[in-house]
Design a protein around this motif. Structure first.
Motif, PDB file in Angstrom:
ATOM      1  N   SER A  33       0.829  -1.213   0.000  1.00  0.00           N
ATOM      2  CA  SER A  33       0.000   0.000   0.000  1.00  0.00           C
ATOM      3  C   SER A  33       0.855   1.252   0.000  1.00  0.00           C
ATOM      4  O   SER A  33       0.496   2.260  -0.621  1.00  0.00           O
ATOM      5  N   VAL A 171      -9.042   2.017  -2.646  1.00  0.00           N
ATOM      6  CA  VAL A 171      -9.872   1.618  -1.499  1.00  0.00           C
ATOM      7  C   VAL A 171      -9.719   0.134  -1.226  1.00  0.00           C
ATOM      8  O   VAL A 171      -9.604  -0.301  -0.073  1.00  0.00           O
ATOM      9  N   GLY A 172      -9.694  -0.657  -2.289  1.00  0.00           N
ATOM     10  CA  GLY A 172      -9.522  -2.100  -2.118  1.00  0.00           C
ATOM     11  C   GLY A 172      -8.206  -2.445  -1.444  1.00  0.00           C
ATOM     12  O   GLY A 172      -8.132  -3.348  -0.599  1.00  0.00           O
ATOM     13  N   GLN A 173      -7.144  -1.705  -1.801  1.00  0.00           N
ATOM     14  CA  GLN A 173      -5.845  -1.937  -1.165  1.00  0.00           C
ATOM     15  C   GLN A 173      -5.880  -1.613   0.320  1.00  0.00           C
ATOM     16  O   GLN A 173      -5.310  -2.330   1.148  1.00  0.00           O
ATOM     17  N   ILE A 174      -6.538  -0.513   0.663  1.00  0.00           N
ATOM     18  CA  ILE A 174      -6.617  -0.121   2.071  1.00  0.00           C
ATOM     19  C   ILE A 174      -7.361  -1.180   2.866  1.00  0.00           C
ATOM     20  O   ILE A 174      -6.947  -1.580   3.963  1.00  0.00           O
ATOM     21  N   VAL A 175      -8.465  -1.662   2.295  1.00  0.00           N
ATOM     22  CA  VAL A 175      -9.250  -2.691   2.977  1.00  0.00           C
ATOM     23  C   VAL A 175      -8.449  -3.987   3.116  1.00  0.00           C
ATOM     24  O   VAL A 175      -8.406  -4.604   4.191  1.00  0.00           O
ATOM     25  N   SER A 176      -7.794  -4.409   2.046  1.00  0.00           N
ATOM     26  CA  SER A 176      -7.058  -5.667   2.092  1.00  0.00           C
ATOM     27  C   SER A 176      -5.830  -5.567   2.996  1.00  0.00           C
ATOM     28  O   SER A 176      -5.492  -6.508   3.723  1.00  0.00           O
ATOM     29  N   SER A 178      -5.626  -3.662   5.591  1.00  0.00           N
ATOM     30  CA  SER A 178      -6.185  -3.692   6.947  1.00  0.00           C
ATOM     31  C   SER A 178      -6.505  -5.107   7.375  1.00  0.00           C
ATOM     32  O   SER A 178      -6.294  -5.488   8.541  1.00  0.00           O
ATOM     33  N   LEU A 179      -6.977  -5.903   6.437  1.00  0.00           N
ATOM     34  CA  LEU A 179      -7.289  -7.295   6.741  1.00  0.00           C
ATOM     35  C   LEU A 179      -6.020  -8.088   7.081  1.00  0.00           C
ATOM     36  O   LEU A 179      -6.012  -8.913   7.996  1.00  0.00           O
ATOM     37  N   THR A 256      -4.969  -9.534  -0.238  1.00  0.00           N
ATOM     38  CA  THR A 256      -6.168 -10.326   0.038  1.00  0.00           C
ATOM     39  C   THR A 256      -5.827 -11.797   0.132  1.00  0.00           C
ATOM     40  O   THR A 256      -6.323 -12.519   1.024  1.00  0.00           O
TER      41      THR A 256
END
Length: 376
Positions: A33, A171-176, A178-179, A256
């Protein structure tokens, strides 16, 4: 040394290891990220720290594996655990200094195994469980993560980037990411919980097979989060740009895939190396995006470091554990040597520091364009 004081010393040392685990492994969650500009360095480590803290409260299965599965807790004392922790910390600091993303988990296992083996005998080490719970996952996890990431990257580029332009992956990178941070907290904080619980069991403060007390969970989670927030910038530099050139969709697929593998292993109580998984995921994402050159020489250096982690930490842990088992003077000597080594590494690192300001993070670019790069 007074037994109660020794237990306190071992617990503090375990939390120091947990702290080094945090800044050593920050890159696992956030390197991609940061590399693509999806997150600013300081924001990235702050998010990672909070989620590492939260993830530590999700499960204790890995902690139980550490506290009652790898060595015979009836044949060792807190001083042996202390020696093993020193072995793990020494290896963590060395690999952090040279910027190699080795496994903090395997450094801990190696140190504990070496200290137990030399001080209490080979029959005190549960080799069958080590093979089942440590060595097999260590070999399989980066391959599995790499294959999953390669397939996911290929599909993401084929189905979204080429057909629809691939927008929204920031946004997808931030979510993944965070996961992955949540998964890291779930898996790695438990290792220190397990070591502290093992210490309390060997000291007679807890019955064998006990789960970590609440105060152990809170302290281990806090130490990991603090180390994560300070940021392991040297290793972030290696993972962010050393293995392959990373674009947003590619980073999303890698993160992810890594998070899925780590969370699944935590559910089954496998003390997996998040470093192995995330590194495998990044390499796999490079394979999945054909335009991204995989730097196999750097990947080879990492694998060599992985192969040396268990035996190297075991040798240091064996020497430290044997010396600590000789009495108060030996324990103090090990402690002083560990502090001296840590101070020397810190002073050496200041000659050529790598900090958050070492990274030039551009505004996020459209997926498919020239990849964002990190400044050395």
């Amino acid at each position: 040394m007074d037994p109660s004081l020794l237990v306190v010393v071992v617990i503090v040392t375990a939390l120091v290891f947990d702290f080094t685990n945090g800044f050593h492994d920050t890159a696992n969650s956030m390197a991609t990220s940061i590399a693509t500009g999806a997150l600013r360095p300081r924001v990235a480590v702050a998010i990672s720290a909070v989620l590492n803290l939260a993830g530590a409260f999700l499960s204790v299965e890995v902690a139980k594996t550490i506290s009652s599965g790898l060595v015979d807790d009836t044949k060792i004392g807190p001083e042996i655990v202390f020696g093993g922790l020193i072995g793990a910390i020494v290896w963590n600091l060395f690999t952090w200094y040279v910027g190699l993303p080795s496994s903090s988990s395997h450094a801990l296992f190696g140190g504990l195994i070496g200290a137990t083996w030399v001080s209490a005998g080979a029959d005190s080490v549960h080799f069958a469980k080590i093979v089942d719970k440590v060595l097999v996952p260590a070999a399989a996890s980066p391959v599995i993560a790499g294959l999953v990431a390669a397939g996911a990257t290929y599909l993401v580029y084929r189905l979204f980037v080429r057909r629809r332009g691939g927008r929204g992956f920031r946004v997808g990178q931030i979510v993944s990411a965070s996961l992955v941070s949540l998964a890291h907290g779930t898996n790695d904080a438990q290792k220190t919980m397990g070591v502290i619980t093992l210490t309390l069991v060997t000291a007679g403060s807890l019955p064998a097979g006990s789960a970590p007390p609440v105060w152990v969970i809170v302290s281990a989670a806090s130490a990991l989060a603090l180390g994560t927030y300070l940021g392991g910038w040297r290793i972030t530099q290696t993972l962010g740009k050393g293995l392959t050139d990373i674009e947003g969709p590619q980073g999303f697929a890698a993160q992810t895939s890594s998070a899925a593998v780590i969370l699944l292993s935590s559910h089954f109580g496998f003390p997996l190396s998040t470093t192995h998984v995330c590194s495998g995921g990044i390499v796999g994402s490079g394979v999945g995006r054909r335009e991204a050159p995989v730097r196999w020489r750097m990947a080879g250096r990492m694998v060599i470091a992985w192969l040396f982690t268990l035996p190297a930490a075991a040798i240091v842990g064996a020497a430290a554990g044997k010396l600590a088992s000789l009495g108060t003077a030996g324990t103090l000597g090990v402690g002083v040597a560990g502090i001296a080594f840590g101070a020397a590494i810190y002073l050496l690192s200041r000659r050529k520091p790598v900090t958050a300001h070492s990274f030039t993070v551009p505004e996020p670019s459209a997926p498919g364009s020239e990849p964002d790069r990190l400044a050395a």
